[in-house]
Design a protein around this motif. Structure first.
Motif, PDB file in Angstrom:
ATOM      1  N   UNK A 250       0.838  -1.206   0.000  1.00  0.00           N
ATOM      2  CA  UNK A 250       0.000   0.000   0.000  1.00  0.00           C
ATOM      3  C   UNK A 250       0.869   1.251   0.000  1.00  0.00           C
ATOM      4  N   UNK A 251       1.893   1.253   0.836  1.00  0.00           N
ATOM      5  CA  UNK A 251       2.779   2.413   0.946  1.00  0.00           C
ATOM      6  C   UNK A 251       3.511   2.669  -0.371  1.00  0.00           C
ATOM      7  N   UNK A 252       3.856   1.587  -1.073  1.00  0.00           N
ATOM      8  CA  UNK A 252       4.553   1.697  -2.361  1.00  0.00           C
ATOM      9  C   UNK A 252       3.580   1.925  -3.516  1.00  0.00           C
ATOM     10  N   UNK A 253       2.307   2.080  -3.198  1.00  0.00           N
ATOM     11  CA  UNK A 253       1.240   2.295  -4.181  1.00  0.00           C
ATOM     12  C   UNK A 253       1.123   1.135  -5.179  1.00  0.00           C
ATOM     13  N   UNK A 254       1.421  -0.062  -4.709  1.00  0.00           N
ATOM     14  CA  UNK A 254       1.231  -1.273  -5.513  1.00  0.00           C
ATOM     15  C   UNK A 254      -0.105  -1.881  -5.089  1.00  0.00           C
ATOM     16  N   UNK A 255      -1.161  -1.208  -5.513  1.00  0.00           N
ATOM     17  CA  UNK A 255      -2.486  -1.506  -4.983  1.00  0.00           C
ATOM     18  C   UNK A 255      -3.017  -2.881  -5.389  1.00  0.00           C
ATOM     19  N   UNK A 256      -2.673  -3.365  -6.562  1.00  0.00           N
ATOM     20  CA  UNK A 256      -3.151  -4.690  -6.960  1.00  0.00           C
ATOM     21  C   UNK A 256      -2.559  -5.762  -6.048  1.00  0.00           C
ATOM     22  N   UNK A 257      -1.275  -5.640  -5.760  1.00  0.00           N
ATOM     23  CA  UNK A 257      -0.638  -6.591  -4.845  1.00  0.00           C
ATOM     24  C   UNK A 257      -1.224  -6.450  -3.443  1.00  0.00           C
ATOM     25  N   UNK A 258      -1.437  -5.216  -3.024  1.00  0.00           N
ATOM     26  CA  UNK A 258      -2.009  -4.977  -1.695  1.00  0.00           C
ATOM     27  C   UNK A 258      -3.394  -5.607  -1.586  1.00  0.00           C
ATOM     28  N   UNK A 259      -4.200  -5.432  -2.598  1.00  0.00           N
ATOM     29  CA  UNK A 259      -5.554  -5.991  -2.567  1.00  0.00           C
ATOM     30  C   UNK A 259      -5.535  -7.520  -2.645  1.00  0.00           C
ATOM     31  N   UNK A 260      -4.581  -8.070  -3.378  1.00  0.00           N
ATOM     32  CA  UNK A 260      -4.457  -9.530  -3.437  1.00  0.00           C
ATOM     33  C   UNK A 260      -4.154 -10.085  -2.046  1.00  0.00           C
ATOM     34  N   UNK A 261      -3.229  -9.441  -1.339  1.00  0.00           N
ATOM     35  CA  UNK A 261      -2.920  -9.875   0.022  1.00  0.00           C
ATOM     36  C   UNK A 261      -4.076  -9.585   0.967  1.00  0.00           C
ATOM     37  N   UNK A 262      -4.755  -8.480   0.749  1.00  0.00           N
ATOM     38  CA  UNK A 262      -5.924  -8.156   1.564  1.00  0.00           C
ATOM     39  C   UNK A 262      -6.963  -9.264   1.455  1.00  0.00           C
ATOM     40  N   UNK A 263      -7.101  -9.811   0.270  1.00  0.00           N
ATOM     41  CA  UNK A 263      -8.037 -10.920   0.093  1.00  0.00           C
ATOM     42  C   UNK A 263      -7.683 -12.103   0.976  1.00  0.00           C
ATOM     43  N   UNK A 264      -6.407 -12.485   0.982  1.00  0.00           N
ATOM     44  CA  UNK A 264      -5.984 -13.608   1.828  1.00  0.00           C
ATOM     45  C   UNK A 264      -6.175 -13.287   3.307  1.00  0.00           C
ATOM     46  N   UNK A 265      -5.820 -12.076   3.676  1.00  0.00           N
ATOM     47  CA  UNK A 265      -5.977 -11.643   5.070  1.00  0.00           C
ATOM     48  C   UNK A 265      -7.450 -11.714   5.469  1.00  0.00           C
ATOM     49  N   UNK A 266      -8.313 -11.239   4.591  1.00  0.00           N
ATOM     50  CA  UNK A 266      -9.742 -11.269   4.893  1.00  0.00           C
ATOM     51  C   UNK A 266     -10.292 -12.688   4.910  1.00  0.00           C
ATOM     52  N   UNK A 267      -9.719 -13.562   4.112  1.00  0.00           N
ATOM     53  CA  UNK A 267     -10.146 -14.958   4.149  1.00  0.00           C
ATOM     54  C   UNK A 267      -9.936 -15.571   5.522  1.00  0.00           C
ATOM     55  N   UNK A 268      -8.766 -15.328   6.103  1.00  0.00           N
ATOM     56  CA  UNK A 268      -8.507 -15.882   7.437  1.00  0.00           C
ATOM     57  C   UNK A 268      -9.335 -15.176   8.505  1.00  0.00           C
ATOM     58  N   UNK A 269      -9.509 -13.884   8.346  1.00  0.00           N
ATOM     59  CA  UNK A 269     -10.323 -13.135   9.308  1.00  0.00           C
ATOM     60  C   UNK A 269     -11.760 -13.651   9.291  1.00  0.00           C
ATOM     61  N   UNK A 270     -12.277 -13.896   8.103  1.00  0.00           N
ATOM     62  CA  UNK A 270     -13.643 -14.412   7.980  1.00  0.00           C
ATOM     63  C   UNK A 270     -13.784 -15.755   8.688  1.00  0.00           C
ATOM     64  N   UNK A 271     -12.823 -16.634   8.483  1.00  0.00           N
ATOM     65  CA  UNK A 271     -12.900 -17.951   9.114  1.00  0.00           C
ATOM     66  C   UNK A 271     -12.783 -17.848  10.635  1.00  0.00           C
ATOM     67  N   UNK A 272     -11.972 -16.925  11.107  1.00  0.00           N
ATOM     68  CA  UNK A 272     -11.877 -16.703  12.554  1.00  0.00           C
ATOM     69  C   UNK A 272     -13.219 -16.224  13.101  1.00  0.00           C
ATOM     70  N   UNK A 273     -13.871 -15.337  12.381  1.00  0.00           N
ATOM     71  CA  UNK A 273     -15.182 -14.843  12.807  1.00  0.00           C
ATOM     72  C   UNK A 273     -16.207 -15.973  12.837  1.00  0.00           C
ATOM     73  N   UNK A 274     -16.185 -16.810  11.830  1.00  0.00           N
ATOM     74  CA  UNK A 274     -17.135 -17.920  11.779  1.00  0.00           C
ATOM     75  C   UNK A 274     -16.943 -18.848  12.976  1.00  0.00           C
ATOM     76  N   UNK A 275     -15.683 -19.150  13.271  1.00  0.00           N
ATOM     77  CA  UNK A 275     -15.387 -20.044  14.399  1.00  0.00           C
ATOM     78  C   UNK A 275     -15.856 -19.442  15.725  1.00  0.00           C
TER      79      UNK A 275
END
Length: 106
Positions: free
Chosen positions: A31-56
């Motif tokens: 994000x800081x380097x303004x590489x937003x596509x890479x940032x959003x790709x990682x955000x997706x993975x981060x949100x995937x784990x966050x979602x599963x934690x919420x479900x549990x």
């Protein structure tokens, strides 16, 4: 072991809450380097784990909202150039697998 390998190991062990923190440094750096596509790709993975934690934790509404973000961004992994890209793709597939396992347990 790389961060993405650690992330995968934690997801395999269903350590979802701590797993999401593993990729946050890289996400913030992109994000800081303004590489937003890479940032959003990682955000997706981060949100995937966050979602599963919420479900549990029984927070199904929160899970649904956050899982939608994972679904929104996961295809970016096919488009961006990442070191160890195969691991990132494996992490995505693992999240889909764990989602199926976790959400069918209840």
């Amino acid at each position: 072991m790389s961060d993405i390998e650690t992330f995968i190991q934690m997801v395999q062990n269903e350590e979802f809450a701590p797993a999401h923190e593993i990729l946050e440094h890289d996400w913030k750096a992109y994000k800081k380097e303004n590489q937003m596509q890479k940032a959003k790709a990682l955000q997706g993975l981060i949100n995937g784990t966050t979602a599963l934690a919420l479900y549990k934790k029984g927070k199904v509404e929160g899970y649904q909202k956050v899982w939608e973000t994972f679904l929104k961004y996961h295809t970016l992994l096919d488009e961006v150039e990442l070191e160890n890209k195969d691991y990132f793709l494996a992490a995505r597939e693992l999240l889909f697998k764990k989602n199926k396992e976790v959400t069918q347990q209840t």
